[in-house]
Design an enzyme around this catalytic site. Structure first.
Site, PDB file in Angstrom:
ATOM      1  N   TRP A 102       0.826  -1.310   0.082  1.00  0.00           N
ATOM      2  CA  TRP A 102      -0.059  -0.075   0.084  1.00  0.00           C
ATOM      3  C   TRP A 102       0.903   1.227  -0.044  1.00  0.00           C
ATOM      4  O   TRP A 102       0.483   2.284  -0.460  1.00  0.00           O
ATOM      5  CB  TRP A 102      -1.090  -0.161   1.249  1.00  0.00           C
ATOM      6  N   ASP A 172      -1.261   6.247   6.621  1.00  0.00           N
ATOM      7  CA  ASP A 172      -2.683   5.582   5.969  1.00  0.00           C
ATOM      8  C   ASP A 172      -2.883   4.443   7.318  1.00  0.00           C
ATOM      9  O   ASP A 172      -1.748   3.404   7.582  1.00  0.00           O
ATOM     10  CB  ASP A 172      -2.303   4.923   4.765  1.00  0.00           C
ATOM     11  N   LYS A 196     -11.917  -2.142   7.012  1.00  0.00           N
ATOM     12  CA  LYS A 196     -11.263  -3.057   7.676  1.00  0.00           C
ATOM     13  C   LYS A 196     -11.705  -3.004   9.062  1.00  0.00           C
ATOM     14  O   LYS A 196     -11.931  -4.082   9.867  1.00  0.00           O
ATOM     15  CB  LYS A 196      -9.903  -2.809   7.628  1.00  0.00           C
TER      16      LYS A 196
HETATM   17  C1  LIG Z   1      -7.278  -1.941   2.112  1.00  0.00           C
HETATM   18  C2  LIG Z   1      -6.003  -0.863   2.071  1.00  0.00           C
HETATM   19  C3  LIG Z   1      -6.053   0.249   1.316  1.00  0.00           C
HETATM   20  C4  LIG Z   1      -6.964   0.245   0.088  1.00  0.00           C
HETATM   21  O1  LIG Z   1      -7.926   0.693   0.313  1.00  0.00           O
HETATM   22  P1  LIG Z   1      -9.191   0.878  -0.665  1.00  0.00           P
HETATM   23  O2  LIG Z   1     -10.558   1.475   0.262  1.00  0.00           O
HETATM   24  O3  LIG Z   1      -9.658  -0.225  -1.087  1.00  0.00           O
HETATM   25  O4  LIG Z   1      -8.722   1.704  -1.771  1.00  0.00           O
HETATM   26  C5  LIG Z   1      -5.000   1.035   1.419  1.00  0.00           C
HETATM   27  N1  LIG Z   1      -4.127   0.949   2.627  1.00  0.00           N
HETATM   28  C6  LIG Z   1      -4.215  -0.025   3.441  1.00  0.00           C
HETATM   29  C7  LIG Z   1      -3.207   0.180   4.557  1.00  0.00           C
HETATM   30  C8  LIG Z   1      -5.294  -1.007   3.208  1.00  0.00           C
HETATM   31  O5  LIG Z   1      -5.345  -2.028   4.161  1.00  0.00           O
END
Ligand SMILES: *Cc1c(COP(=O)(O)O)cnc(C)c1O
Length: 361
Positions: A102, A172, A196
């Site tokens: 990511w 993030d 998540k």
């Molecule tokens: C799942 C995830 C993403 C991507 O998320 P989307 O909402 O599908 O774009 C980005 N960063 C992390 C750490 C993730 O776990």
């Protein structure tokens, strides 16, 4: 009906009490005679829902007053572009710590808009550890430093908050959102997708320091301009109302049923320890991550034997433990044990794996 234990990396389990409450309120929210799904986002009822969701974000994370809380669309992946468009606007430089897929994707997207430097990287060992940084690693004139705090695929959690001095720090936190307390004042931006740990898919929550806003490039699409979103209370256009309502229910669950983020962390550490202790003592399975950087949320592990892995995944599914197949770049298995996974789910998975090990060795 028997519910399964869902170890999916996302979308993932929601607390059962939250699902029941959403079901109870489905046809008639709070005496309005309508579902939140049908409600105007301009109604007083929905305004109250989004205000309460924001208040819970602020309360749980003890968000300082000089930060805005935004509800955004397009998933975390859309913010990979929104972040440089909004914030890479002084020197046009940004420094990225790449600790997994990511972070790599975020860096690649940002590189389309300016001078991106990957200052630390753990790709040399397939992201099985979190790279260490010191203040000297960052360019003093960088507009920001960016990292992904919990690596959903590789199962690492940053064991420290990078010291960037005066350079704004952006994280993030998609896969560790509300899993433990966080000192928001150390960050310029903390953001993550909700699917998540907070809600079904469909919304990103961003916590942004006010002085960061108002510097977006002219070409920034209106919908990606965080200042415009802040000025419109996250309702420049129609927001994902029902998902924001689900955020509110889950955050209420963390506050009232769990007892806040300290208690959430304690519970998460206890769950993770059960799984890691088993992996460290097993002769068949092992963790793929160095002990000091292990995630509390995503636990990849391998047996080293592809056939055995496939057998475990199949038999686990039959026994009601679903989605433990690992991501292709790590292989093996991954158990995601987010906030909503009960302690009992982890205990039962470990029991199951102990039996499997006995039967197959
Ligand atoms: C799942 C995830 C993403 C991507 O998320 P989307 O909402 O599908 O774009 C980005 N960063 C992390 C750490 C993730 O776990």
């Amino acid at each position: 009906m028997a519910r399964v234990y869902n170890f999916s990396a996302g979308p993932s389990m929601l607390p059962e009490s939250v699902l029941r409450r959403a079901a109870d309120e489905m046809l008639d929210y709070n005496g309005t005679g309508e579902s939140v799904m049908e409600m105007s986002h301009r109604s007083a009822e929905f305004q109250q829902i989004i205000d309460e969701a924001e208040a819970l974000v602020r309360e749980l994370y003890k968000v300082p007053d000089n930060y805005k809380v935004l509800f955004l669309q397009g998933g975390a992946s859309t913010q990979f572009a929104a972040i440089p468009l909004n914030f890479m606007n002084g020197s046009g430089k940004a420094d990225y710590i790449v600790s997994g897929q990511w972070g790599r994707k975020a860096a690649e997207e940002a590189a389309r808009y300016g001078d991106v430097k990957v200052v630390a990287n753990s790709v040399d060992k397939n992201y099985s550890y979190f790279p260490k940084t010191t203040r000297e690693d960052f360019r003093p004139d960088a507009d920001y430093v960016y990292y992904c705090m919990n690596n959903t695929i590789f199962g690492t959690l940053a064991p420290y908050i990078p010291d960037t001095g005066d350079i704004p720090l952006i994280a993030d936190v998609s896969s560790c959102f509300f899993s433990q307390p966080l000192d928001i004042s150390k960050f310029a931006v903390v953001y993550g997708g909700a699917q998540k740990n907070v809600a079904p898919a469909g919304v990103v929550i961003a916590i942004v320091r006010e002085d960061m806003l108002g510097k977006a490039r002219d070409i920034t699409p209106t919908m990606l301009n965080w200042k415009i979103m802040a000025d419109h209370g996250s309702m420049y256009n129609t927001p994902p109302c029902y998902i924001i309502y689900m955020c509110k229910l889950v955050l209420e669950w963390i506050k009232n049923d769990i007892g806040g983020l300290e208690a959430m962390e304690e519970r998460n550490k206890k769950k993770a320890k059960i799984l890691y202790d088993f992996l460290d003592s097993s002769k068949m399975f092992s963790s793929t991550v160095v002990p000091e950087d292990r995630s509390l949320m995503n636990v990849p592990f391998v047996s080293g034997d592809k056939e055995l892995d496939a057998k475990l995944i199949k038999e686990a599914k039959e026994a009601g433990f679903i989605n433990i197949k690992g991501y292709k770049t790590v292989g093996g298995m991954r158990a995601s044990i987010y906030n909503a996974m009960p302690l009992e789910g982890v205990e039962k998975l470990v029991e199951f794996m102990k039996e499997f090990e006995k039967a197959n060795s």
